[in-house]
Write a protein that holds these residues in place. Structure first.
Motif, short mmCIF file in Angstrom:
data_model
loop_
_atom_site.label_atom_id
_atom_site.label_comp_id
_atom_site.label_asym_id
_atom_site.label_seq_id
_atom_site.Cartn_x
_atom_site.Cartn_y
_atom_site.Cartn_z
N ARG A 3 0.86 -1.19 0.00
CA ARG A 3 0.00 0.00 0.00
C ARG A 3 0.88 1.22 0.00
NH1 ARG A 3 -5.69 1.17 -0.08
NH2 ARG A 3 -6.69 -0.74 0.58
N GLY A 4 0.47 2.25 -0.66
CA GLY A 4 1.17 3.52 -0.59
C GLY A 4 2.58 3.45 -1.18
N GLU A 5 3.36 4.45 -0.83
CA GLU A 5 4.70 4.55 -1.42
C GLU A 5 5.80 4.27 -0.41
OE1 GLU A 5 4.87 8.38 -3.60
OE2 GLU A 5 2.71 8.32 -3.29
N GLY A 6 5.44 3.64 0.66
CA GLY A 6 6.43 3.38 1.72
C GLY A 6 6.40 4.53 2.71
N LEU A 7 6.43 4.20 3.98
CA LEU A 7 6.35 5.24 5.01
C LEU A 7 7.74 5.66 5.43
CD1 LEU A 7 3.61 3.57 7.26
CD2 LEU A 7 3.29 5.59 5.79
N GLU A 8 8.00 6.95 5.36
CA GLU A 8 9.28 7.46 5.83
C GLU A 8 9.24 7.61 7.36
OE1 GLU A 8 12.23 7.75 5.40
OE2 GLU A 8 12.27 7.15 3.29
N ILE A 9 10.39 7.86 7.94
CA ILE A 9 10.46 7.89 9.40
C ILE A 9 9.55 8.95 10.02
CG2 ILE A 9 12.58 9.32 9.44
CD1 ILE A 9 11.76 6.50 11.91
N GLY A 10 9.47 10.13 9.41
CA GLY A 10 8.61 11.20 9.95
C GLY A 10 7.15 10.75 9.96
N GLU A 11 6.76 10.06 8.90
CA GLU A 11 5.38 9.57 8.80
C GLU A 11 5.12 8.47 9.82
OE1 GLU A 11 5.02 10.65 4.06
OE2 GLU A 11 5.94 8.78 4.71
N ARG A 12 6.12 7.64 10.04
CA ARG A 12 5.96 6.58 11.05
C ARG A 12 5.83 7.18 12.44
NH1 ARG A 12 9.22 1.28 8.68
NH2 ARG A 12 9.12 1.98 6.53
N LEU A 13 6.60 8.24 12.68
CA LEU A 13 6.49 8.89 14.00
C LEU A 13 5.10 9.50 14.17
CD1 LEU A 13 10.00 10.64 14.25
CD2 LEU A 13 9.21 8.64 15.54
N ASP A 14 4.59 10.13 13.11
CA ASP A 14 3.23 10.70 13.17
C ASP A 14 2.21 9.61 13.51
OD1 ASP A 14 4.20 13.16 12.45
OD2 ASP A 14 3.57 13.03 10.34
N ILE A 15 2.34 8.48 12.85
CA ILE A 15 1.39 7.38 13.06
C ILE A 15 1.51 6.84 14.49
CG2 ILE A 15 0.88 4.97 12.38
CD1 ILE A 15 1.49 5.91 9.45
N ALA A 16 2.75 6.67 14.93
CA ALA A 16 2.96 6.17 16.30
C ALA A 16 2.32 7.12 17.32
CB ALA A 16 4.45 6.00 16.58
N ILE A 17 2.44 8.42 17.08
CA ILE A 17 1.85 9.41 18.00
C ILE A 17 0.33 9.32 17.95
CG2 ILE A 17 1.56 11.91 18.40
CD1 ILE A 17 4.60 12.16 17.58
N ASP A 18 -0.23 9.20 16.76
CA ASP A 18 -1.69 9.04 16.64
C ASP A 18 -2.18 7.83 17.45
OD1 ASP A 18 -1.96 11.19 14.93
OD2 ASP A 18 -2.15 10.00 13.10
N VAL A 19 -1.47 6.73 17.29
CA VAL A 19 -1.87 5.50 17.99
C VAL A 19 -1.73 5.70 19.51
CG1 VAL A 19 -1.39 3.03 18.33
CG2 VAL A 19 -1.24 4.03 16.03
N ALA A 20 -0.63 6.35 19.91
CA ALA A 20 -0.42 6.60 21.34
C ALA A 20 -1.54 7.48 21.90
CB ALA A 20 0.95 7.24 21.57
N HIS A 21 -1.97 8.47 21.13
CA HIS A 21 -3.07 9.33 21.59
C HIS A 21 -4.37 8.53 21.72
CE1 HIS A 21 -1.17 13.40 20.17
NE2 HIS A 21 -0.59 12.88 21.22
N ALA A 22 -4.62 7.67 20.74
CA ALA A 22 -5.86 6.87 20.78
C ALA A 22 -5.87 5.97 22.02
CB ALA A 22 -5.99 6.03 19.51
N ILE A 23 -4.74 5.32 22.27
CA ILE A 23 -4.71 4.39 23.42
C ILE A 23 -4.76 5.18 24.73
CG2 ILE A 23 -3.57 2.40 24.49
CD1 ILE A 23 -2.10 1.94 21.85
#
Ligand SMILES: Nc1ncnc2c1ncn2[C@@H]1O[C@H](COP(=O)(O)OP(=O)(O)OP(=O)(O)O)[C@@H](O)[C@H]1O
Length: 460
Positions: free
Chosen positions: A225-245
């Motif tokens: 899926r997509g074009e591959g996640l770069e590190i900045g995008e992975r950090l954004d996603i990790a933060i989103d998940v951390a906020h949700a939990i």
């Protein structure tokens, strides 16, 4: 430059309509409360229990009513059947400054027909059936433990995800199914998948949820899926998940433990925001002072807290453990368990933590990630946080809120360093992003990011 949200997104605190007993069995919700129980709390708890009993009574009555209607009233057979819609609303002086009385209200769907909404959405079976083109395989978007997920398009053009329980497994998974519905119906957060409605129609049990259109995190990490996640995008996603939990653990009156945090349960939007899905295994704790819930072990291999497996005692820290596994997965790109790897690499967290301790965290970095000082440092810091999250005992693991704050800091440092080195921030959406070439390992690269010392085991 990407917009920087506040360190901890704090959504409006919803009133609790807690009635977990409606979906709980007696033998799997033994709660322990070592803290002192005030008379006030005991009273509040007793009122809640009464409300639960009352709602069970109404639920039973309503169910039998709907069965009668379902079989006798031909006019209503096209409507939704089998209401699972009851709630208690309880607040106390301790929770509201100006209130001097207990406030208690009970409500459930008042329709006298066989309709079955949870107060959110109002879908008929026909509408959902049509929206998925009669559950056409073309609209199938996923398969889960107890059913198939379809993409649906409603009359007004809006998209929904339709989770249709498999008939053969619904009996075994009915508890999870209703639990998922009940939990989802209570919560609202931008990083959690919203529940729009629920319906039963004959044997069919269907939930309608927010459609999240860009696949799940595992698909992105696998490059399908997509074009591959770069590190900045992975950090954004990790933060989103951390906020949700964090929200599940802290921002509801009764903590919710997700119990199945994993990459395939993290759905991704077109803008690469993360939304946590699949609350089928979630368990509500109705006593905020309880330190753990004794329960049957559920979850996904590789993500499960070993202490929970040993003791059957579930706490928020079990989610923290799974989140630690997820962080390692996001930094390494590997699945939590990789049976085809050499023996010392099969359990990814063990291998990654060994690399970290040896000072070789760069070798654990996903080969798809571009290497530069800022990204290498970010990966190392995330692995350090993950190491704390997967600590053997819950006392040594940080609370989810702290994880979000640490990740926030890591992202800030990463951005500052990426900018100070005049490196463009990786973004697949930026028109100004420099042309990338494929390096000899088939990984897109750019001179300024080139990592010269690729370890041998990435060369295969
Ligand atoms: N709301 C949604 N929007 C878009 N796609 C979804 C949505 N919910 C689920 N999917 C897709 O369907 C797949 C299956 O989802 P589902 O929640 O049923 O199972 P799972 O979490 O992958 O597995 P299990 O239920 O066995 O743990 C997901 O991995 C995802 O790709």
């Amino acid at each position: 430059m990407k917009k920087t949200p506040s360190p901890l997104y704090q959504p409006s605190r919803r009133k609790q309509n807690a009635n977990p007993q409606l979906f709980a069995t007696n033998n799997d919700t033994t709660r322990h409360n070592p803290k002192t129980n005030s008379a006030l709390r005991s009273f509040k708890y007793a009122v809640k229990k009464c409300a639960a009993v009352f709602s069970l009574f109404l639920y039973g009555k309503r169910k039998s009513d709907s069965n009668v209607v379902g079989s006798d009233d031909r006019k209503n057979t096209s409507k939704i059947r089998g209401v699972v819609s009851s709630s208690t609303d309880l607040s106390s002086e301790s929770n509201t400054k100006n209130s001097s009385k207990w406030k208690f209200s009970y409500s459930y769907a008042s329709s006298s027909t066989a309709s079955g909404q949870l107060g959110i959405g109002n879908f008929s079976f026909e509408e959902i059936y049509k929206s998925t083109a009669k559950f056409s395989p073309d609209n199938e978007i996923g398969q889960g433990g107890f059913g198939t997920v379809y993409k649906g398009k409603l009359k007004d053009g809006s998209l929904v995800a339709v989770k249709r329980a498999k008939k053969e497994v619904i009996h075994n998974h009915l508890f999870e199914f209703k639990n998922e519905i009940y939990t989802l119906s209570q919560i609202e957060h931008r990083n959690l998948v919203r529940l729009y409605g629920y319906l039963e129609h004959g044997d069919e049990k269907i939930i309608v949820v927010e459609y999240v259109g860009n696949g799940n995190l595992r698909e992105h990490l696998d490059g399908i899926r997509g074009e591959g996640l770069e590190i900045g995008e992975r950090l954004d996603i990790a933060i989103d998940v951390a906020h949700a939990i964090t929200y599940l653990h802290m921002y509801t009156d009764n903590p919710i433990i997700h119990r199945d945090i994993k990459a395939s349960n993290i759905l991704i939007t077109e803008k690469l925001k993360a939304k946590v899905a699949d609350f089928g295994f979630a368990r509500l704790s109705d006593d905020p002072t309880a330190t753990h819930i004794s329960t049957q072990v559920k979850g996904t291999a590789g993500y499960m807290d070993p202490e929970y497996l040993r003791t059957y005692q579930l706490t928020e820290k079990s989610d923290v453990y799974s989140f630690g596994v997820l962080l390692v997965e996001m930094m390494t790109g590997r699945h939590p368990i990789e049976p085809k790897r050499p023996i010392d690499e099969r359990v990814t967290i063990r291998w990654a933590m060994k690399m970290l301790k040896q000072g070789d965290s760069v070798f654990a970095m996903d080969p798809r990630l571009r290497r530069n000082p800022a990204s290498i440092k970010a990966v190392k810091q995330v692995l350090k946080l993950a190491l704390q999250c997967v600590a053997p005992t819950k006392q040594s693991r940080p609370p989810m809120k702290n994880c979000a704050e640490v990740l926030w800091e890591i992202r800030k440092i990463f951005r500052d360093e990426a900018y100070s080195g005049h490196l463009p921030l990786p973004s697949h959406h930026s028109a100004n992003f420099p042309q990338r070439e494929k390096n000899k390992f088939g990984i897109e690269d750019n001179d300024s990011y080139k990592f010269t010392s690729v370890p041998n085991h990435f060369r295969s």
